[in-house]
Design a protein around this motif. Structure first.
Motif, mmCIF file in Angstrom:
data_model
loop_
_atom_site.group_PDB
_atom_site.id
_atom_site.type_symbol
_atom_site.label_atom_id
_atom_site.label_comp_id
_atom_site.label_asym_id
_atom_site.label_seq_id
_atom_site.Cartn_x
_atom_site.Cartn_y
_atom_site.Cartn_z
ATOM 1 N N LEU A 159 -21.061 26.546 -75.342
ATOM 2 C CA LEU A 159 -20.944 27.788 -74.571
ATOM 3 C C LEU A 159 -20.041 28.818 -75.254
ATOM 4 N N LYS A 160 -19.690 28.556 -76.513
ATOM 5 C CA LYS A 160 -18.738 29.390 -77.235
ATOM 6 C C LYS A 160 -19.161 30.858 -77.371
ATOM 7 N N ARG A 161 -18.180 31.750 -77.191
ATOM 8 C CA ARG A 161 -18.398 33.199 -77.305
ATOM 9 C C ARG A 161 -17.284 33.808 -78.122
ATOM 10 N N ALA A 211 -22.284 20.905 -69.488
ATOM 11 C CA ALA A 211 -22.410 22.368 -69.526
ATOM 12 C C ALA A 211 -22.953 22.914 -68.201
ATOM 13 N N ALA A 233 -17.884 29.630 -66.521
ATOM 14 C CA ALA A 233 -19.116 29.589 -67.313
ATOM 15 C C ALA A 233 -20.364 29.673 -66.430
ATOM 16 N N ASP A 234 -20.211 30.194 -65.194
ATOM 17 C CA ASP A 234 -21.326 30.309 -64.251
ATOM 18 C C ASP A 234 -22.163 29.028 -64.177
ATOM 19 N N GLY A 244 -19.102 22.887 -63.207
ATOM 20 C CA GLY A 244 -17.739 23.399 -63.154
ATOM 21 C C GLY A 244 -16.990 22.520 -62.187
ATOM 22 N N ALA A 293 -14.616 36.250 -74.202
ATOM 23 C CA ALA A 293 -14.117 35.141 -73.381
ATOM 24 C C ALA A 293 -12.917 35.601 -72.562
ATOM 25 N N ARG A 300 -11.277 28.805 -63.568
ATOM 26 C CA ARG A 300 -11.802 28.015 -64.678
ATOM 27 C C ARG A 300 -13.102 27.323 -64.262
ATOM 28 N N ARG A 335 -13.964 26.653 -71.635
ATOM 29 C CA ARG A 335 -15.336 26.289 -72.010
ATOM 30 C C ARG A 335 -15.991 27.353 -72.887
ATOM 31 N N LEU A 336 -15.506 28.592 -72.766
ATOM 32 C CA LEU A 336 -16.129 29.706 -73.490
ATOM 33 C C LEU A 336 -15.566 29.868 -74.895
ATOM 34 N N ALA A 364 -10.855 30.388 -69.758
ATOM 35 C CA ALA A 364 -11.954 30.558 -70.721
ATOM 36 C C ALA A 364 -12.194 29.312 -71.565
#
Ligand SMILES: Nc1ncnc2c1ncn2[C@@H]1O[C@H](COP(=O)(O)OP(=O)(O)OP(=O)(O)O)[C@@H](O)[C@H]1O
Ligand SMILES: [Mg+2]
Length: 248
Positions: free
Chosen positions: A105-107, A75, A153-154, A78, A112, A149, A99-100, A97
């Motif tokens: 890290l789900k949103r 996590a 997720a920063d 990247g 996303a 990509r 990973r998101l 998106a």
């Protein structure tokens, strides 16, 4: 942030890494240079745990990466893969998106998608690319989707494997500036592999040259041009004559 000590990796008879030592400071940008096939991509994959080293240690924030809990460990990262490695059955925005949309890290899907479109914009791609499939894009556009990509997720640590290969000079400049920005503004730690010396000068705080399974030269980019290593000098000037064999 990253401390690599005495790293070895062979594939059968092919000894690739033969005692790599490298330290990467938090919030710095390190560029790895070196000839084709010297093990640059393998080195990044060892840090991520995608390739298992034969010997040596890799510490991230002082913790041995082989002992870290995988999900939490990954996590933090990247990665832009050299070959893009996009999922061809997914539209662009779902690739960005990825990973998101799952795991820790789900949103919500709408969030996303919005983040994906914003990251696409950062790499110079318009929102109408979001619904396309990778096969519908040019090679340079696919590369930029891979970049979007990698930063989606920063992450705290970002690896870029050949971020500007296949891009036109203007887009390469945009991507170099983006990498600098991610390090300076987001405080991320970056490791970039590139053959593009313009890119090295634009991105690097420090440069490390891999050759013969070892880091042959390591230092600040400002000292690179006067670095007293014949291999380094041949590489940065692109001279056909020198200690590096052109046939490998
Ligand atoms: N999964 C693998 N199985 C077997 N050999 C591998 C594997 N991955 C890499 N190698 C070998 O390791 C060596 C280093 O490969 P690597 O991809 O790290 O090179 P590189 O420095 O990134 O080169 P380039 O600049 O061309 O991308 C090569 O000889 C390659 O054939
Ligand atoms: Mg490579």
């Amino acid at each position: 942030m990253i401390e690599i000590t005495d790293l070895h990796k062979a594939f059968g008879m092919n000894t690739v890494l033969q005692g790599v030592d490298l330290k990467v400071e938090t919030g710095s940008s390190t560029v790895i240079i070196g000839g084709s096939g010297t093990g640059k991509s393998v080195l990044l994959k060892c840090i991520l745990g995608l390739v298992h080293p034969d010997r040596g240690t890799i510490l991230l924030d002082g913790e041995d990466v082989t002992r870290a809990e995988r999900d939490a460990f990954l996590a933090k990262f990247g990665m832009l893969f050299q070959g893009g490695a996009l999922f061809d059955s997914m539209p662009v925005w779902q690739n960005v998106a990825f990973r998101l949309l799952r795991g820790s890290l789900k949103r919500p899907v709408a969030d996303a998608r919005e983040i994906a479109i914003e990251k696409l914009r950062r790499v110079g791609l318009s929102p109408d690319v979001a619904g396309k499939f990778p096969a519908e894009l040019s090679g340079g556009m696919q590369k930029r989707v891979g970049l979007a990509r990698a930063i989606a997720a920063d992450p705290q640590v970002i690896f870029f494997d050949e971020p500007t290969t296949g891009l036109d000079p203007i887009m390469a400049g945009v991507i170099n500036a983006l990498i600098r920005e991610i390090v300076v503004e987001m405080g991320a730690t970056a490791m970039t592999i590139t053959h593009d010396m313009t890119s090295v000068r634009a991105i690097a705080d420090r440069v490390a040259m891999l050759h013969g399974g070892l880091i042959r030269w390591e230092g600040p980019v400002s000292k690179m041009d006067n670095g007293d290593d014949a291999y380094l000098q041949q590489f940065i000037t692109g001279a056909a004559d020198g200690p590096i064999e052109a046939v490998r």
